[in-house]
Design an enzyme around this catalytic site. Structure first.
Site, PDB file in Angstrom:
ATOM      1  N   GLU A  74       1.044  -1.247  -0.063  1.00  0.00           N
ATOM      2  CA  GLU A  74       0.028   0.075   0.000  1.00  0.00           C
ATOM      3  C   GLU A  74       0.863   1.041  -0.089  1.00  0.00           C
ATOM      4  O   GLU A  74       0.614   2.279  -0.810  1.00  0.00           O
ATOM      5  CB  GLU A  74      -0.929  -0.073   1.452  1.00  0.00           C
ATOM      6  CG  GLU A  74      -1.789   1.262   1.370  1.00  0.00           C
ATOM      7  CD  GLU A  74      -2.475   1.460   2.329  1.00  0.00           C
ATOM      8  OE1 GLU A  74      -3.567   2.002   2.648  1.00  0.00           O
ATOM      9  OE2 GLU A  74      -1.943   0.997   3.778  1.00  0.00           O
ATOM     10  N   TRP A  96      -8.449  -1.219   0.300  1.00  0.00           N
ATOM     11  CA  TRP A  96      -9.163  -0.223  -0.442  1.00  0.00           C
ATOM     12  C   TRP A  96     -10.418  -0.718  -1.002  1.00  0.00           C
ATOM     13  O   TRP A  96     -11.342   0.200  -1.531  1.00  0.00           O
ATOM     14  CB  TRP A  96      -8.353   0.969  -1.107  1.00  0.00           C
ATOM     15  CG  TRP A  96      -7.453   1.737  -0.320  1.00  0.00           C
ATOM     16  CD1 TRP A  96      -6.198   1.441  -0.239  1.00  0.00           C
ATOM     17  CD2 TRP A  96      -7.906   2.994   0.240  1.00  0.00           C
ATOM     18  NE1 TRP A  96      -5.732   2.626   0.627  1.00  0.00           N
ATOM     19  CE2 TRP A  96      -6.583   3.324   0.954  1.00  0.00           C
ATOM     20  CE3 TRP A  96      -8.934   3.779   0.358  1.00  0.00           C
ATOM     21  CZ2 TRP A  96      -6.570   4.736   1.343  1.00  0.00           C
ATOM     22  CZ3 TRP A  96      -8.961   5.081   0.919  1.00  0.00           C
ATOM     23  CH2 TRP A  96      -7.716   5.529   1.567  1.00  0.00           C
ATOM     24  N   TYR A 138      -4.654   9.925  -0.810  1.00  0.00           N
ATOM     25  CA  TYR A 138      -3.406  10.042  -0.261  1.00  0.00           C
ATOM     26  C   TYR A 138      -2.072  10.147  -1.421  1.00  0.00           C
ATOM     27  O   TYR A 138      -1.433  11.195  -1.261  1.00  0.00           O
ATOM     28  CB  TYR A 138      -2.820   8.889   0.629  1.00  0.00           C
ATOM     29  CG  TYR A 138      -3.704   8.634   1.746  1.00  0.00           C
ATOM     30  CD1 TYR A 138      -3.295   9.205   2.704  1.00  0.00           C
ATOM     31  CD2 TYR A 138      -4.702   7.755   1.935  1.00  0.00           C
ATOM     32  CE1 TYR A 138      -3.829   9.060   4.086  1.00  0.00           C
ATOM     33  CE2 TYR A 138      -5.409   7.697   3.158  1.00  0.00           C
ATOM     34  CZ  TYR A 138      -4.980   8.098   4.030  1.00  0.00           C
ATOM     35  OH  TYR A 138      -5.939   8.099   5.212  1.00  0.00           O
ATOM     36  N   ARG A 179      12.339  23.387   9.069  1.00  0.00           N
ATOM     37  CA  ARG A 179      11.320  22.853   9.883  1.00  0.00           C
ATOM     38  C   ARG A 179      10.046  22.846   9.253  1.00  0.00           C
ATOM     39  O   ARG A 179       8.876  22.743   9.702  1.00  0.00           O
ATOM     40  CB  ARG A 179      10.922  24.155  11.264  1.00  0.00           C
ATOM     41  CG  ARG A 179      11.816  23.929  12.351  1.00  0.00           C
ATOM     42  CD  ARG A 179      11.539  25.091  13.397  1.00  0.00           C
ATOM     43  NE  ARG A 179      11.649  26.433  12.972  1.00  0.00           N
ATOM     44  CZ  ARG A 179      12.642  27.481  12.967  1.00  0.00           C
ATOM     45  NH1 ARG A 179      13.825  26.768  13.405  1.00  0.00           N
ATOM     46  NH2 ARG A 179      12.442  28.622  12.869  1.00  0.00           N
ATOM     47  N   ARG A 180      10.321  22.727   7.872  1.00  0.00           N
ATOM     48  CA  ARG A 180       9.235  22.458   6.860  1.00  0.00           C
ATOM     49  C   ARG A 180       9.343  21.116   6.122  1.00  0.00           C
ATOM     50  O   ARG A 180       8.753  21.241   4.988  1.00  0.00           O
ATOM     51  CB  ARG A 180       9.411  23.655   6.018  1.00  0.00           C
ATOM     52  CG  ARG A 180       9.257  24.939   6.481  1.00  0.00           C
ATOM     53  CD  ARG A 180       9.558  26.145   5.496  1.00  0.00           C
ATOM     54  NE  ARG A 180       9.218  27.560   6.102  1.00  0.00           N
ATOM     55  CZ  ARG A 180       9.496  28.587   5.479  1.00  0.00           C
ATOM     56  NH1 ARG A 180       9.679  28.674   4.092  1.00  0.00           N
ATOM     57  NH2 ARG A 180       9.538  29.925   6.404  1.00  0.00           N
ATOM     58  N   CYS A 199      -6.845   9.990   6.801  1.00  0.00           N
ATOM     59  CA  CYS A 199      -6.729   9.639   8.200  1.00  0.00           C
ATOM     60  C   CYS A 199      -5.288  10.121   8.866  1.00  0.00           C
ATOM     61  O   CYS A 199      -5.133  10.851   9.688  1.00  0.00           O
ATOM     62  CB  CYS A 199      -7.175   8.146   8.604  1.00  0.00           C
ATOM     63  SG  CYS A 199      -8.934   7.777   8.485  1.00  0.00           S
ATOM     64  N   ARG A 219      -5.619  12.060  12.471  1.00  0.00           N
ATOM     65  CA  ARG A 219      -6.664  12.750  12.845  1.00  0.00           C
ATOM     66  C   ARG A 219      -7.728  11.642  13.518  1.00  0.00           C
ATOM     67  O   ARG A 219      -8.456  12.229  14.247  1.00  0.00           O
ATOM     68  CB  ARG A 219      -7.425  13.568  11.669  1.00  0.00           C
ATOM     69  CG  ARG A 219      -8.000  12.695  10.524  1.00  0.00           C
ATOM     70  CD  ARG A 219      -9.132  13.398   9.698  1.00  0.00           C
ATOM     71  NE  ARG A 219      -9.447  12.253   8.780  1.00  0.00           N
ATOM     72  CZ  ARG A 219     -10.573  11.611   8.763  1.00  0.00           C
ATOM     73  NH1 ARG A 219     -11.314  11.848   9.766  1.00  0.00           N
ATOM     74  NH2 ARG A 219     -11.126  10.740   7.936  1.00  0.00           N
ATOM     75  N   SER A 220      -7.935  10.472  12.704  1.00  0.00           N
ATOM     76  CA  SER A 220      -8.713   9.579  13.195  1.00  0.00           C
ATOM     77  C   SER A 220      -8.076   8.237  13.087  1.00  0.00           C
ATOM     78  O   SER A 220      -7.620   7.917  12.032  1.00  0.00           O
ATOM     79  CB  SER A 220     -10.128   9.637  12.077  1.00  0.00           C
ATOM     80  OG  SER A 220     -10.777   8.528  12.268  1.00  0.00           O
ATOM     81  N   ASP A 222      -8.485   4.070  13.818  1.00  0.00           N
ATOM     82  CA  ASP A 222      -9.068   2.724  14.333  1.00  0.00           C
ATOM     83  C   ASP A 222      -7.812   1.954  15.031  1.00  0.00           C
ATOM     84  O   ASP A 222      -6.960   1.337  14.156  1.00  0.00           O
ATOM     85  CB  ASP A 222      -9.639   2.204  13.007  1.00  0.00           C
ATOM     86  CG  ASP A 222     -10.241   0.479  13.406  1.00  0.00           C
ATOM     87  OD1 ASP A 222      -9.931   0.184  14.413  1.00  0.00           O
ATOM     88  OD2 ASP A 222     -10.938   0.103  12.296  1.00  0.00           O
ATOM     89  N   HIS A 260      -9.902   5.447  18.847  1.00  0.00           N
ATOM     90  CA  HIS A 260     -11.015   4.893  18.969  1.00  0.00           C
ATOM     91  C   HIS A 260     -11.093   3.302  18.876  1.00  0.00           C
ATOM     92  O   HIS A 260     -10.076   2.830  17.907  1.00  0.00           O
ATOM     93  CB  HIS A 260     -12.226   5.390  18.356  1.00  0.00           C
ATOM     94  CG  HIS A 260     -11.953   5.544  16.558  1.00  0.00           C
ATOM     95  ND1 HIS A 260     -11.616   6.699  16.149  1.00  0.00           N
ATOM     96  CD2 HIS A 260     -12.251   4.536  15.692  1.00  0.00           C
ATOM     97  CE1 HIS A 260     -11.459   6.541  14.926  1.00  0.00           C
ATOM     98  NE2 HIS A 260     -12.080   5.211  14.776  1.00  0.00           N
ATOM     99  N   TYR A 262     -13.863   0.099  17.763  1.00  0.00           N
ATOM    100  CA  TYR A 262     -15.307   0.043  17.330  1.00  0.00           C
ATOM    101  C   TYR A 262     -16.052  -0.602  18.267  1.00  0.00           C
ATOM    102  O   TYR A 262     -15.303  -1.796  18.783  1.00  0.00           O
ATOM    103  CB  TYR A 262     -15.314  -0.450  16.014  1.00  0.00           C
ATOM    104  CG  TYR A 262     -15.023   0.799  14.882  1.00  0.00           C
ATOM    105  CD1 TYR A 262     -16.103   1.450  14.572  1.00  0.00           C
ATOM    106  CD2 TYR A 262     -14.055   0.879  14.383  1.00  0.00           C
ATOM    107  CE1 TYR A 262     -16.044   2.404  13.715  1.00  0.00           C
ATOM    108  CE2 TYR A 262     -13.744   1.940  13.425  1.00  0.00           C
ATOM    109  CZ  TYR A 262     -14.693   2.692  13.125  1.00  0.00           C
ATOM    110  OH  TYR A 262     -14.706   3.830  12.232  1.00  0.00           O
TER     111      TYR A 262
END
Length: 317
Positions: A74, A96, A138, A179-180, A199, A219-220, A222, A260, A262
């Site tokens: 991937e 996917w 992505y 720093r970039r 994500c 950000r999110s 599983d 999180h 599930y």
């Protein structure tokens, strides 16, 4: 719930305990809430894991089997900039497939199996072009971020895409103190056209004393199904970046926003929390390709990986 005993001395603890501690914290103390998928989660916000990548070490979980070759395929696919699942399906990588499959079923009413859908994607280029496209996910953002040039009449004309990955490699070589050193996937203007907004959205790199450190903000997350892959993939990208820029691998820092589990992952979570980490997997990169875009799956060799049995749970689409 069974709970494995573990050492409290941080210097003696296997690095994988960080992951298990996070899983336990979410499962026992997370806020229960509804989510986009309708399945429901237990969630905490603002989390961090840290791993030292020196001497070939990788954050490859041992308390369950992580299919690191699938995650590697991937990552290599991301680096091509491709946004159609056909090349993944050709390699039997189904990470996917569920998103376009869900769209196909919803729009056609055809309750085709995942296996038959994937096979048709591989066999039929026209079908793949129609139903296998994920939108500008992505890889598109990483190597071909769209630009627009303002015209004298007030309109905008599409400009050349930006290869963020190539730019970061060059900046690490030529301006290591910058720093970039950032690869960003969160293109606000295109989120609604993506099968799934990114994500693992922001990568940043940092050079210190000849070592390349890396950070991923997600950000999110599983934790049961996604995070084991995310940890491997981000550390792998960091290892490739280090090799390409003549630096030693340093620390990998993972940071989570909405982190999180599930609610339908009970069996997986409770079984994994009963297990004890063991072993220290090591990754060797067999050759140094001309560019970061030229790695092949056979370039990566993992040794000392003897994971406990695979654990499965349904993916929430």
């Amino acid at each position: 719930m069974a709970s494995a005993a573990f050492p409290t001395d941080s210097s003696a603890r296997h690095p994988e305990w960080q992951y298990l501690d996070l899983m336990r914290q979410i499962w026992e103390h997370g806020s229960e809430r509804r989510d986009r998928t309708g399945v429901g989660t237990r969630s905490v916000f603002g989390t961090m894991l840290r791993f030292d990548l020196a001497d070939g070490r990788m954050p490859l979980l041992t308390t369950k089997r992580v299919y690191w070759k699938t995650a590697t395929r991937e990552m290599l696919w991301f680096l091509t900039g491709d946004t159609n699942i056909r090349e993944l399906c050709k390699q039997n990588v189904q990470i996917w497939t569920d998103w376009p499959l869900d769209t196909y079923r919803r729009e056609t009413g055809d309750d085709i199996s995942r296996e038959d859908f994937s096979a048709r994607i591989v066999e039929d280029a026209a079908f793949a072009a129609r139903w296998g496209e994920l939108g500008p996910v992505y890889g598109k953002q990483w190597v071909d971020w769209p630009t627009y040039q303002y015209q004298a009449d007030g309109s905008y004309q599409k400009g050349p895409g930006i290869n963020q990955v190539a730019q970061v490699v060059e900046s690490l070589r030529n301006n290591p103190g910058s720093r970039r050193h950032i690869i960003e996937g969160w293109n606000v203007a295109q989120l609604d056209t993506m099968a799934l907004p990114p994500c693992h959205k922001t990568y940043q790199f940092h050079v210190s004393d000849g070592r390349l450190n890396g950070a991923l903000y997600q950000r999110s997350c599983d934790v049961a199904l996604g995070l084991p892959f995310n940890l491997w993939s981000a550390a792998l990208l960091q290892r490739m970046m280090a090799q390409q820029t003549g630096l030693e691998p340093g620390e990998f820092v993972w940071m989570g926003g909405d982190t999180h589990l599930y609610l339908n992952h009970t069996d997986l979570v409770e079984e994994q929390l009963s297990r004890t980490p063991d072993g220290e997997p090591v990754l060797t990169i067999a050759r140094k390709p001309d560019t970061i875009f030229d790695y092949k799956i056979d370039d990566f060799v993992v040794e000392n990986y003897q994971p406990q049995g695979a654990l499965k749970a349904p993916i929430a689409v």
